[in-house]
Design an enzyme around this catalytic site. Sequence first.
Site, PDB file in Angstrom:
ATOM      1  N   THR A 187     -13.047   0.944  -3.120  1.00  7.06           N
ATOM      2  CA  THR A 187     -12.331   1.346  -1.914  1.00  7.06           C
ATOM      3  C   THR A 187     -13.227   2.145  -0.974  1.00  7.06           C
ATOM      4  O   THR A 187     -14.404   2.366  -1.251  1.00  7.06           O
ATOM      5  CB  THR A 187     -11.071   2.141  -2.310  1.00  7.06           C
ATOM      6  OG1 THR A 187     -10.268   2.361  -1.146  1.00  7.06           O
ATOM      7  CG2 THR A 187     -11.425   3.477  -2.944  1.00  7.06           C
TER       8      THR A 187
ATOM      9  N   PHE B 272     -11.944  -1.384   4.783  1.00  5.78           N
ATOM     10  CA  PHE B 272     -10.975  -0.736   5.654  1.00  5.78           C
ATOM     11  C   PHE B 272     -11.073  -1.283   7.071  1.00  5.78           C
ATOM     12  O   PHE B 272     -12.169  -1.513   7.576  1.00  5.78           O
ATOM     13  CB  PHE B 272     -11.196   0.778   5.660  1.00  5.78           C
ATOM     14  CG  PHE B 272     -10.606   1.486   4.457  1.00  5.78           C
ATOM     15  CD1 PHE B 272     -10.542   0.863   3.228  1.00  5.78           C
ATOM     16  CD2 PHE B 272     -10.118   2.772   4.568  1.00  5.78           C
ATOM     17  CE1 PHE B 272     -10.001   1.495   2.115  1.00  5.78           C
ATOM     18  CE2 PHE B 272      -9.574   3.428   3.469  1.00  5.78           C
ATOM     19  CZ  PHE B 272      -9.510   2.792   2.243  1.00  5.78           C
TER      20      PHE B 272
ATOM     21  N   LYS C 226      -9.524   2.116  -9.231  1.00  5.78           N
ATOM     22  CA  LYS C 226      -9.955   2.245  -7.835  1.00  5.78           C
ATOM     23  C   LYS C 226     -11.047   3.304  -7.730  1.00  5.78           C
ATOM     24  O   LYS C 226     -10.859   4.450  -8.160  1.00  5.78           O
ATOM     25  CB  LYS C 226      -8.744   2.628  -6.987  1.00  5.78           C
ATOM     26  CG  LYS C 226      -8.796   2.175  -5.552  1.00  5.78           C
ATOM     27  CD  LYS C 226      -7.421   2.403  -4.931  1.00  5.78           C
ATOM     28  CE  LYS C 226      -7.423   2.080  -3.449  1.00  5.78           C
ATOM     29  NZ  LYS C 226      -6.137   2.451  -2.843  1.00  5.78           N
TER      30      LYS C 226
ATOM     31  N   ASP D 134       0.857  -1.183   0.000  1.00  9.51           N
ATOM     32  CA  ASP D 134       0.000   0.000   0.000  1.00  9.51           C
ATOM     33  C   ASP D 134       0.897   1.239   0.000  1.00  9.51           C
ATOM     34  O   ASP D 134       1.127   1.860   1.041  1.00  9.51           O
ATOM     35  CB  ASP D 134      -0.905  -0.025   1.236  1.00  9.51           C
ATOM     36  CG  ASP D 134      -2.043   0.978   1.167  1.00  9.51           C
ATOM     37  OD1 ASP D 134      -2.292   1.510   0.071  1.00  9.51           O
ATOM     38  OD2 ASP D 134      -2.682   1.227   2.205  1.00  9.51           O
TER      39      ASP D 134
ATOM     40  N   GLU E 135      -6.399   5.192  -8.794  1.00 11.86           N
ATOM     41  CA  GLU E 135      -7.682   5.718  -8.335  1.00 11.86           C
ATOM     42  C   GLU E 135      -8.225   6.825  -9.232  1.00 11.86           C
ATOM     43  O   GLU E 135      -7.486   7.675  -9.731  1.00 11.86           O
ATOM     44  CB  GLU E 135      -7.528   6.263  -6.906  1.00 11.86           C
ATOM     45  CG  GLU E 135      -8.835   6.550  -6.220  1.00 11.86           C
ATOM     46  CD  GLU E 135      -8.770   6.291  -4.722  1.00 11.86           C
ATOM     47  OE1 GLU E 135      -9.727   6.655  -4.022  1.00 11.86           O
ATOM     48  OE2 GLU E 135      -7.775   5.711  -4.255  1.00 11.86           O
TER      49      GLU E 135
END
Length: 316
Positions: free
Chosen positions: A154, A176, A130, A16, A94
């Site tokens: 996400t 998350f 994303k 990440d 993203e």
Amino acid sequence: MNQLEQLKKLSTIVADTGDIASIQRLKPVDATTNPSLILKAANQAEYAHIIDAGIKEAQKLPTEQARLQAAIEAIGVGFGTEILKSIDGVVSTEVDARASFDTKATIEQARRLIQRYQQQGIGRERVLVKIASTWEGIKAAELLEQEGIHCNLTLLFSFAQAQACAEAGVTLISPFVGRILDWYKKSTGQDYTADTDPGVVSVKRIYEYYKACDYKTIVMAASFRNTGEILALAGCDKLTISPALLDSLSAESSPISCQLNSQNITHQACLTRLSDAEFRWQHNEDAMATEKLAEGIRLFAADIRLLEQKILKLLG
């Protein structure tokens, strides 16, 4: 074996980070980026060539807005392209968080990103677009998946988001963990163990539901605060972990065990498919998820604006 080596036998490890040097050192299978990580990397001298290339391309366009959009997208894809040279798997790039409630704009940007990767000789099978797990984002992903553009949904905090993503047939979700823990610690004033951690509990519930219903959507737990959370989810399809926590796992050698195993889950009937109204109501009923999704979108949007400010100065 150290804990990271043990973990790699149970879950696919994803870095990440936008820091290419860390990826080369840690050798994950996949990598994920987001606006905050790109902004951080863009301020490091060793990646100036990626910024310069994006600026040079954008300067050919006629309007400031067109130049800015092109530069941001070129830089995001530039980082992704460099990352892919160091991994065997996929990279996540993203879309603009400010399009989180605009299905059409999300689809259009996703197509542009994939086109940019293809211009670099990279096939769409190596890229995940994303997208924030809003209703509009999920609907965009559903259409993109039908075009063969694979998506990573996400900022996922609620079970409703996870259910809707599976029903949309998205390739992968990023539920998350740490941000959920943050909310509950602040809300209750309590401390949690790895087993009682609300973020860990949330991912386990999603994982078990997906496997019981035989959904093919990959569960990639994200946003970890400590190694205890990571080890409590050993066996999850994928785990996306920051370089600092990957290093912590590498430094420990005590044995770990599999915590999630699809072989031990009994198949069951799935819930009734969510409508727009049902999704919004169920998500709204979860105060943590409602607050953290909105906050996450705002934070990513703020970092995009900071990156734009940097780019505008360079565009001249």
